[in-house]
Design a protein around this motif. Structure first.
Motif, PDB file in Angstrom:
ATOM      1  N   THR A 147      11.734  19.736  19.943  1.00  0.00           N
ATOM      2  CA  THR A 147      12.952  19.847  20.477  1.00  0.00           C
ATOM      3  C   THR A 147      12.874  20.780  21.507  1.00  0.00           C
TER       4      THR A 147
ATOM      5  N   ASN B  47      20.291  11.881  22.942  1.00  0.00           N
ATOM      6  CA  ASN B  47      18.899  11.627  22.252  1.00  0.00           C
ATOM      7  C   ASN B  47      18.612  12.926  21.659  1.00  0.00           C
TER       8      ASN B  47
ATOM      9  N   LEU C 109      17.444  13.394  17.750  1.00  0.00           N
ATOM     10  CA  LEU C 109      16.180  13.729  17.486  1.00  0.00           C
ATOM     11  C   LEU C 109      16.310  15.071  16.634  1.00  0.00           C
TER      12      LEU C 109
ATOM     13  N   CYS D 131      14.998  14.548  12.889  1.00  0.00           N
ATOM     14  CA  CYS D 131      13.716  15.199  12.671  1.00  0.00           C
ATOM     15  C   CYS D 131      13.955  16.545  11.586  1.00  0.00           C
TER      16      CYS D 131
ATOM     17  N   GLN E  90      12.328   8.545  23.251  1.00  0.00           N
ATOM     18  CA  GLN E  90      13.573   7.753  22.606  1.00  0.00           C
ATOM     19  C   GLN E  90      12.964   6.751  21.618  1.00  0.00           C
TER      20      GLN E  90
ATOM     21  N   THR F 116      12.155   8.944  18.582  1.00  0.00           N
ATOM     22  CA  THR F 116      13.282   9.369  17.699  1.00  0.00           C
ATOM     23  C   THR F 116      13.771   8.463  17.076  1.00  0.00           C
TER      24      THR F 116
END
Length: 239
Positions: free
Chosen positions: A21, A74, A78, A82, A122, A125
């Motif tokens: 990230t 997003n 994410l 995650c 994307q 993700t």
């Protein structure tokens, strides 16, 4: 004081989630500041294999477009999914999580050769969301207060949302396809008659990322099913 609080919160984020990230945010910031351009980052097989611009294999996963609704949407998904994967079914298994990243990224790149997509972040993700949703099938989701459904439907709800926004669903379908392949090979096939574990994390990754924990019971936390803690039915989870 605010800086110290932020630093403490930042360092509490598990390492793979924190690294990915952060890289995405810094890449977007560099584009916004015009230090680099998206043309230096996008996925282009000809530039990669003929002109050896191999960094594009990574950078196309780091840029989600200019700062705006799509970027924030997003980044939230994410970071959230995650982190939940890394702290859930991959808890204490950082090497296995990194291997999932590498396997998913490689497979997505191969598929990317046949679809007209220049940025795959994307789709990546959606892959993470898909794996989490299949490993936590009894979690009830609340999508912006409009829909309530079980977790396995989440990737498809997101695809429908993309369709409503006028975006191409190829991105979502690619993420779902790669996520399903990983989930099948890792969670389904090994438990089938005559099946076996085909995905094995290389020992070099285990040597780099997996370190013994001080608590001998760290990896013995109870889990209701492979891939998730005891969420239980009736749990509501806002998207």
């Amino acid at each position: 004081m605010a800086y110290q609080t932020f630093r403490q919160e930042y360092l509490q984020v598990p390492p793979v989630t924190r690294a990915y990230t952060t890289a995405c945010v810094l890449t977007t910031a560099a584009v916004q500041l015009e230090l680099i351009t998206p043309f230096q980052l996008y996925f282009n097989p000809e530039l990669i294999f003929k002109h050896f611009q191999v960094w594009r294999l990574i950078t196309n996963y780091l840029f989600f477009g200019p700062v705006g609704f799509n970027f924030l949407f997003n980044m939230i998904f994410l970071y959230r999914y995650c982190r939940m994967l890394e702290e859930g079914s991959f808890r204490g298994r950082t090497a296995d999580f990194v291997f999932m990243f590498l396997f998913g990224g490689l497979l997505m790149t191969l598929f990317g050769l046949f679809v007209n997509l220049v940025f795959l972040g994307q789709a990546f993700t959606i892959m993470l969301v898909y794996v989490w949703s299949r490993r936590n099938p009894y979690v009830r989701m609340n999508f912006f207060g409009l829909l309530i459904f079980q977790a396995p439907f989440l990737p498809w709800v997101l695809m429908g949302f993309s369709l409503l926004l006028g975006n191409s669903i190829i991105v979502d379908l690619l993420g779902i396809a790669v996520g399903h392949i990983y989930f099948f090979l890792e969670d389904v096939f090994p438990n089938q008659p005559g099946g076996g574990k085909l995905l094995r994390t290389p020992s070099v990754l285990k040597a780099i990322f997996d370190t013994p924990e001080d608590d001998p019971n760290y990896n013995l936390l109870p889990e209701e099913r492979p891939g998730g803690f005891a969420w239980g039915e009736g749990v509501s989870w806002n998207c």
